[in-house]
Design a protein around this motif. Structure first.
Motif, PDB file in Angstrom:
ATOM      1  N   LYS A 165       0.620  -1.178  -0.060  1.00  0.00           N
ATOM      2  CA  LYS A 165      -0.079  -0.091  -0.137  1.00  0.00           C
ATOM      3  C   LYS A 165       0.775   1.293   0.005  1.00  0.00           C
ATOM      4  CE  LYS A 165      -4.343  -1.434   2.255  1.00  0.00           C
ATOM      5  NZ  LYS A 165      -4.776  -1.599   3.453  1.00  0.00           N
ATOM      6  N   GLN A 166       2.061   1.291   0.761  1.00  0.00           N
ATOM      7  CA  GLN A 166       2.750   2.569   0.763  1.00  0.00           C
ATOM      8  C   GLN A 166       3.816   2.850  -0.200  1.00  0.00           C
ATOM      9  OE1 GLN A 166       4.642   2.103   4.667  1.00  0.00           O
ATOM     10  NE2 GLN A 166       2.579   2.808   5.533  1.00  0.00           N
ATOM     11  N   THR A 167       3.028   3.415  -1.192  1.00  0.00           N
ATOM     12  CA  THR A 167       3.841   3.735  -2.548  1.00  0.00           C
ATOM     13  C   THR A 167       4.434   4.987  -2.242  1.00  0.00           C
ATOM     14  OG1 THR A 167       2.066   4.068  -3.735  1.00  0.00           O
ATOM     15  CG2 THR A 167       3.012   2.141  -4.307  1.00  0.00           C
ATOM     16  N   TRP A 168       5.368   5.466  -2.827  1.00  0.00           N
ATOM     17  CA  TRP A 168       6.085   6.721  -2.696  1.00  0.00           C
ATOM     18  C   TRP A 168       6.192   7.644  -3.921  1.00  0.00           C
ATOM     19  CZ3 TRP A 168       5.887   9.382   1.656  1.00  0.00           C
ATOM     20  CH2 TRP A 168       6.734  10.416   1.529  1.00  0.00           C
ATOM     21  N   THR A 169       5.447   8.522  -4.372  1.00  0.00           N
ATOM     22  CA  THR A 169       5.444   9.185  -5.473  1.00  0.00           C
ATOM     23  C   THR A 169       6.268  10.231  -5.647  1.00  0.00           C
ATOM     24  OG1 THR A 169       3.398  10.333  -5.200  1.00  0.00           O
ATOM     25  CG2 THR A 169       3.194   8.122  -6.377  1.00  0.00           C
ATOM     26  N   HIS A 170       6.159  11.209  -6.802  1.00  0.00           N
ATOM     27  CA  HIS A 170       7.090  12.353  -6.857  1.00  0.00           C
ATOM     28  C   HIS A 170       6.408  13.313  -6.257  1.00  0.00           C
ATOM     29  CE1 HIS A 170      10.329  11.209  -9.366  1.00  0.00           C
ATOM     30  NE2 HIS A 170       9.488  10.466 -10.210  1.00  0.00           N
ATOM     31  N   GLU A 171       4.743  13.440  -6.423  1.00  0.00           N
ATOM     32  CA  GLU A 171       4.149  14.226  -5.503  1.00  0.00           C
ATOM     33  C   GLU A 171       4.057  14.180  -4.096  1.00  0.00           C
ATOM     34  OE1 GLU A 171       0.697  12.743  -7.992  1.00  0.00           O
ATOM     35  OE2 GLU A 171       2.693  13.164  -9.168  1.00  0.00           O
ATOM     36  N   ASP A 172       4.453  12.946  -3.675  1.00  0.00           N
ATOM     37  CA  ASP A 172       4.713  12.884  -2.258  1.00  0.00           C
ATOM     38  C   ASP A 172       6.088  13.389  -1.877  1.00  0.00           C
ATOM     39  OD1 ASP A 172       2.547  11.310  -1.577  1.00  0.00           O
ATOM     40  OD2 ASP A 172       3.216   9.505  -2.329  1.00  0.00           O
ATOM     41  N   GLU A 173       7.019  13.350  -2.585  1.00  0.00           N
ATOM     42  CA  GLU A 173       8.434  13.852  -2.164  1.00  0.00           C
ATOM     43  C   GLU A 173       8.369  15.303  -2.360  1.00  0.00           C
ATOM     44  OE1 GLU A 173      11.188  11.485  -1.983  1.00  0.00           O
ATOM     45  OE2 GLU A 173      12.028  13.459  -1.422  1.00  0.00           O
ATOM     46  N   ALA A 174       7.516  15.891  -3.287  1.00  0.00           N
ATOM     47  CA  ALA A 174       7.416  17.407  -3.468  1.00  0.00           C
ATOM     48  C   ALA A 174       6.717  18.143  -2.136  1.00  0.00           C
ATOM     49  CB  ALA A 174       6.673  17.900  -4.642  1.00  0.00           C
ATOM     50  N   LEU A 175       5.731  17.103  -1.883  1.00  0.00           N
ATOM     51  CA  LEU A 175       4.962  17.610  -0.517  1.00  0.00           C
ATOM     52  C   LEU A 175       5.819  17.697   0.819  1.00  0.00           C
ATOM     53  CD1 LEU A 175       1.789  18.393   0.259  1.00  0.00           C
ATOM     54  CD2 LEU A 175       1.699  15.994   0.830  1.00  0.00           C
ATOM     55  N   LEU A 176       6.558  16.826   0.607  1.00  0.00           N
ATOM     56  CA  LEU A 176       7.163  16.552   2.004  1.00  0.00           C
ATOM     57  C   LEU A 176       8.302  17.516   2.068  1.00  0.00           C
ATOM     58  CD1 LEU A 176       8.292  14.780   4.452  1.00  0.00           C
ATOM     59  CD2 LEU A 176       9.921  13.634   2.816  1.00  0.00           C
ATOM     60  N   ALA A 177       8.979  17.978   0.881  1.00  0.00           N
ATOM     61  CA  ALA A 177      10.142  19.109   0.669  1.00  0.00           C
ATOM     62  C   ALA A 177       9.398  20.275   1.322  1.00  0.00           C
ATOM     63  CB  ALA A 177      10.413  19.188  -0.532  1.00  0.00           C
ATOM     64  N   LYS A 178       7.993  20.625   0.606  1.00  0.00           N
ATOM     65  CA  LYS A 178       7.336  21.803   0.977  1.00  0.00           C
ATOM     66  C   LYS A 178       6.894  21.970   2.609  1.00  0.00           C
ATOM     67  CE  LYS A 178       2.892  23.818  -0.129  1.00  0.00           C
ATOM     68  NZ  LYS A 178       1.764  23.523  -1.189  1.00  0.00           N
ATOM     69  N   LEU A 179       6.801  20.880   3.242  1.00  0.00           N
ATOM     70  CA  LEU A 179       6.227  20.801   4.574  1.00  0.00           C
ATOM     71  C   LEU A 179       7.627  21.187   5.379  1.00  0.00           C
ATOM     72  CD1 LEU A 179       3.949  17.747   4.706  1.00  0.00           C
ATOM     73  CD2 LEU A 179       3.336  20.316   5.154  1.00  0.00           C
ATOM     74  N   ILE A 180       8.714  20.505   4.966  1.00  0.00           N
ATOM     75  CA  ILE A 180       9.837  20.747   5.495  1.00  0.00           C
ATOM     76  C   ILE A 180      10.445  22.261   5.743  1.00  0.00           C
ATOM     77  CG2 ILE A 180      12.505  20.358   5.655  1.00  0.00           C
ATOM     78  CD1 ILE A 180      11.674  17.595   4.760  1.00  0.00           C
ATOM     79  N   LYS A 181      10.166  22.756   4.574  1.00  0.00           N
ATOM     80  CA  LYS A 181      10.640  24.090   4.249  1.00  0.00           C
ATOM     81  C   LYS A 181       9.710  25.094   5.126  1.00  0.00           C
ATOM     82  CE  LYS A 181      12.599  24.955  -0.225  1.00  0.00           C
ATOM     83  NZ  LYS A 181      12.218  25.188  -1.503  1.00  0.00           N
ATOM     84  N   GLN A 182       8.525  24.911   5.196  1.00  0.00           N
ATOM     85  CA  GLN A 182       7.428  25.611   5.892  1.00  0.00           C
ATOM     86  C   GLN A 182       7.845  25.221   7.331  1.00  0.00           C
ATOM     87  OE1 GLN A 182       3.660  23.977   5.540  1.00  0.00           O
ATOM     88  NE2 GLN A 182       2.626  25.797   4.412  1.00  0.00           N
ATOM     89  N   ASN A 183       8.183  24.387   7.721  1.00  0.00           N
ATOM     90  CA  ASN A 183       8.584  24.016   9.285  1.00  0.00           C
ATOM     91  C   ASN A 183       9.705  24.937   9.635  1.00  0.00           C
ATOM     92  OD1 ASN A 183       7.981  22.929  11.720  1.00  0.00           O
ATOM     93  ND2 ASN A 183       9.479  21.232  11.315  1.00  0.00           N
ATOM     94  N   GLN A 184      10.764  24.873   8.552  1.00  0.00           N
ATOM     95  CA  GLN A 184      11.846  25.635   8.854  1.00  0.00           C
ATOM     96  C   GLN A 184      11.743  27.201   9.176  1.00  0.00           C
ATOM     97  OE1 GLN A 184      14.289  24.499   5.854  1.00  0.00           O
ATOM     98  NE2 GLN A 184      15.379  22.755   7.056  1.00  0.00           N
ATOM     99  N   ARG A 185      10.678  27.681   8.154  1.00  0.00           N
ATOM    100  CA  ARG A 185      10.269  29.207   8.219  1.00  0.00           C
ATOM    101  C   ARG A 185       9.564  29.217   9.663  1.00  0.00           C
ATOM    102  NH1 ARG A 185       6.881  29.803   3.434  1.00  0.00           N
ATOM    103  NH2 ARG A 185       8.282  28.541   2.490  1.00  0.00           N
ATOM    104  N   GLN A 186       8.743  28.536  10.028  1.00  0.00           N
ATOM    105  CA  GLN A 186       8.334  28.900  11.244  1.00  0.00           C
ATOM    106  C   GLN A 186       8.933  28.762  12.319  1.00  0.00           C
ATOM    107  OE1 GLN A 186       5.115  25.847  11.576  1.00  0.00           O
ATOM    108  NE2 GLN A 186       3.499  27.177  10.396  1.00  0.00           N
ATOM    109  N   GLU A 187      10.261  28.026  12.482  1.00  0.00           N
ATOM    110  CA  GLU A 187      11.110  28.085  13.376  1.00  0.00           C
ATOM    111  C   GLU A 187      11.903  29.212  13.596  1.00  0.00           C
ATOM    112  OE1 GLU A 187      13.125  24.260  13.202  1.00  0.00           O
ATOM    113  OE2 GLU A 187      11.635  23.294  14.103  1.00  0.00           O
TER     114      GLU A 187
END
Lengths: 190, 153
Positions: free
Chosen positions: B129-151
């Motif tokens: 069930k746990q497939t990992w697509t490019h969209e997932d990768e992009a979403l992850l990168a975006k979330l990490i960036k968001q998190n860094q900005r908030q910090e």
């Protein structure tokens, strides 16, 4: 749907376990399947309880359907079944006693007096009824061991050829007779 | 103190001697076979004791018989067979494999096999069930960036 079934599995296992254990509550652990059923009477040569000059062997017992009843005056359950066994004798059932003695053994009592025992037996049979054609005295319990006897009372049903058909542990009462013995007796008489 | 220990040890040795005195054997091998057999054979009267422990009349009779058979040179299996002939399978603590007792042997193995099978199947399903697509990768990168900005802010 599949998931629901899976969720029910522990409950199902639990219910099955309950049924199994509940049955165990009413199972009788004294109901033993002993090894001698279907075999012929073991050979023996033992004295009569009332007269040591008279000896009985397995050959003497052949030719008739009979019950071999293991008993002793020390055993209260044996006393309790004497009345019903006497009734059976009156109905024509042949019953032979195998006297299971404990006092002779130095490890248990060591106080043994054959005359006292005979008096004891006579008074008890006079009081409670005498179902026996005769009694075989098994002082050292050798025949008892060969038959797989673990105590008293126990009763064997033996056919004309000397084959042991039934080994009952515990007393014989009308219920036991109807359910266990009577069907076999009927078959044997046909 | 030493005296007490010494006396206590004396008591213990006496009880050991008493045990051996009761039954006479021709050799040690017979004694060992006798003690193994009386522990393995079950008293038909007092159901949860072996014949070595039980004081019942029948247990004593069986002990004496085992002694006589062992002294006759009978092997362990021969003695057990002798007893089963008379008292049924009940008299031996180790149930033989028969249709009636098969469930005792098969059920534990079955439960272990089924349990492991269940775990393996479940894990396979989960990993499929746990497939990992490019969209997932992009979403992850975006979330990490968001998190860094908030910090940082």
């Amino acid at each position: 749907m599949n998931r629901k079934l899976l969720a029910l599995a522990p409950l199902l296992v639990f219910v099955l376990l309950c049924v199994f254990l509940y049955q165990g509550l009413f199972a009788n652990p004294r109901e033993l399947q002993t090894g001698r059923i279907g075999h012929t009477m073991p050979t023996f040569n033992l004295p009569d309880l009332m007269d040591e000059s008279k000896r009985w062997t397995d050959a003497d017992l052949k030719g008739e359907v009979y019950l071999l009843n293991v008993w002793g005056t020390w055993c209260p359950t044996c006393l309790a079944e004497l009345g019903y066994l006497t009734e059976l004798r009156e109905q024509g059932v042949k019953i032979i006693g195998l006297y299971y003695e404990q006092g002779y053994d130095p490890d248990f009592d060591g106080q043994f007096d054959i005359n006292a025992l005979r008096e004891d037996v006579t008074s008890m049979l006079n009081r409670a009824g005498d179902p026996y054609q005769f009694n075989i005295l098994d002082l050292k319990r050798t025949l008892a061991l060969d038959l797989g006897v673990s105590g008293a009372p126990e009763t064997f049903l033996v056919d004309k050829q000397g084959t042991i058909l039934l080994h009952h542990t515990g007393d014989i009462n009308p219920r036991v007779w109807r359910s266990k013995f009577a069907p076999l007796m009927q078959e044997l008489q046909q | 103190m030493r005296l007490i220990i010494f006396l206590a040890s004396l008591l213990m040795t006496f009880s050991v001697f008493a045990q051996q005195d009761k039954y006479q054997f021709d050799n040690d091998e017979q004694a060992v076979r006798f003690s193994e057999l009386t522990k393995e054979l079950r008293c038909p009267k007092c159901q949860n004791q072996n014949i070595a422990d039980s004081d019942a009349v029948v247990a004593k009779d069986l002990r004496d018989k085992v002694l006589a058979l062992v002294k006759d040179g009978k092997t362990k299996d021969e003695v057990i067979e002798y007893m089963i002939d008379r008292y049924g399978y009940f008299v031996h603590y180790e149930p033989p494999v028969t249709p009636a007792t098969l469930v005792l042997w098969v059920l534990p193995v079955l439960i272990v096999v089924l349990g492991f099978g269940f775990i393996v199947i479940r894990q396979r399903k989960a990993s499929v069930k746990q497939t990992w697509t490019h969209e997932d990768e992009a979403l992850l990168a975006k979330l990490i960036k968001q998190n860094q900005r908030q910090e940082q802010s």
